[in-house]
Design an enzyme around this catalytic site. Structure first.
Site, short mmCIF file in Angstrom:
data_model
loop_
_atom_site.label_atom_id
_atom_site.label_comp_id
_atom_site.label_asym_id
_atom_site.label_seq_id
_atom_site.Cartn_x
_atom_site.Cartn_y
_atom_site.Cartn_z
CB ILE A 39 36.40 48.41 47.64
CG1 ILE A 39 37.93 48.50 47.74
CG2 ILE A 39 35.95 46.94 47.71
CD1 ILE A 39 38.52 47.94 49.03
CG ASP A 87 22.07 55.92 57.60
OD1 ASP A 87 22.72 54.87 57.85
OD2 ASP A 87 22.31 57.01 58.14
CB SER A 121 35.43 41.40 56.46
OG SER A 121 35.84 41.45 57.80
CE LYS A 127 34.90 46.75 57.60
NZ LYS A 127 33.85 46.76 56.57
CB ILE A 142 42.73 48.17 48.12
CG1 ILE A 142 42.38 46.79 48.70
CG2 ILE A 142 42.36 48.26 46.63
CD1 ILE A 142 43.01 45.60 48.02
#
Ligand code: COA
Length: 266
Positions: A29, A75, A152, A170, A199
């Protein structure tokens, strides 16, 4: 460019002149969002832990899209590293307008087996990492009246088995999105989030959804199909564009209506 990944619903160059910093591994994504922002004319900084994973994604954007993309190792859990990546981006591109927080960690684990360090690791990557990047980018975003886009999830709208750690993280990302919308909206900085549902063709779908569950899951999506990375990309381009100039503090589910749960009644 394939039909699946095309971004052609938008006018050409709607993000021309903008610089976007996108955290995440350069694939899936966040890789798609980075490429879509580049297709819309933005120059892009890719940020994640392993520079060797990011370089090919940056090269693909340069060669496939013809845009400018650079990789920066950091990171997101480490504020000093994040500050260096933001400084490197500004040094290279001369500005920073858009921050996309996509870096995330995930694994399936029952709550009673989850170690405190396992819980903390995911919260550190997803939530503290998002804060670190927003905080480090604040001065640059303020100069440009820029924007924040957090990736999120919908997991925490209900209770999702084996995902306590990610759901907690989240939920925090959503809170951070809304709080920054209020506090930094005063500086013209918009803060929004996308909550992708299931997804397909993502690492998360491959690793986290066993094949026997996949078809049952698909049947629970009112639109009758899994999401595509392109669906998230297009929402991201919209939210990063001036078409969304008055959208601030929104968390937009891109999930075909999945989280509403209505198909269970049909
Ligand atoms: N089940 C239970 N606990 C797990 C776990 C799993 N599958 N994977 C990691 N943990 C725990 C570890 O046991 C450790 O806790 P402990 O010290 O109490 O044993 C803690 O999480 C940290 O693990 P570690 O591997 O040292 O952390 P890391 O920083 O190297 O990586 C992740 C953490 C979450 C990024 C790692 O699980 C990972 O690489 N995931 C795949 C990439 C990913 O999640 N991408 C997002 C796709 S949606």
């Amino acid at each position: 460019m394939s039909e699946e990944t095309s971004n052609r619903v938008f006018a050409d160059g709607i993000l021309k002149g903008r610089v976007a910093l996108v955290t995440g591994g350069g694939t899936g994504i966040t890789g798609g969002v980075a490429r879509a922002l580049a297709e819309a004319g933005a120059r892009v900084a890719l940020v994640s832990r392993k520079i060797e994973n990011l370089e090919p994604a940056a090269a693909l954007i340069r060669e496939g899209v013809g845009g400018d993309a650079q990789a920066f190792a950091a990171d997101v859990r480490d504020y000093a590293q994040v500050e260096r990546a933001v400084a490197g981006c500004v040094e290279h591109f001369g500005r920073l307008d858009i921050v996309v927080n996509g870096a995330a960690g995930n694994f399936l684990c029952p709550a009673e087996e989850l170690s405190p360090n396992g819980f903390g690791t995911v919260v550190d990557i997803d939530l503290k990492g998002t804060f670190n990047v927003c905080r480090a980018a604040f001065e640059e975003l303020k100069k440009r009246r820029g924007l924040i886009l957090n990736i999120s999830a919908t997991l925490h709208y209900g209770g999702t088995p084996l995902q306590l750690h990610v759901s907690a993280a989240k939920a925090g990302v959503d809170a951070l999105t809304r709080n920054l919308a209020v506090e930094w909206g005063a500086h013209g900085i918009r803060s929004n989030a996308i909550a992708p549902g299931p997804i397909e063709d993502t690492e998360g779908m491959k690793r986290l959804v066993p094949p026997d569950i996949k078809e049952r899951l698909r049947k629970r999506i009112p639109l009758g199909r899994f999401g595509r990375i392109r669906d998230v990309e297009q929402c991201a381009v919209f939210l990063c564009s001036d078409a969304a100039a008055f959208i601030n503090g929104a968390v937009i589910a891109v999930d075909g209506g999945h989280w509403l749960g209505g198909t269970r009644l049909l």
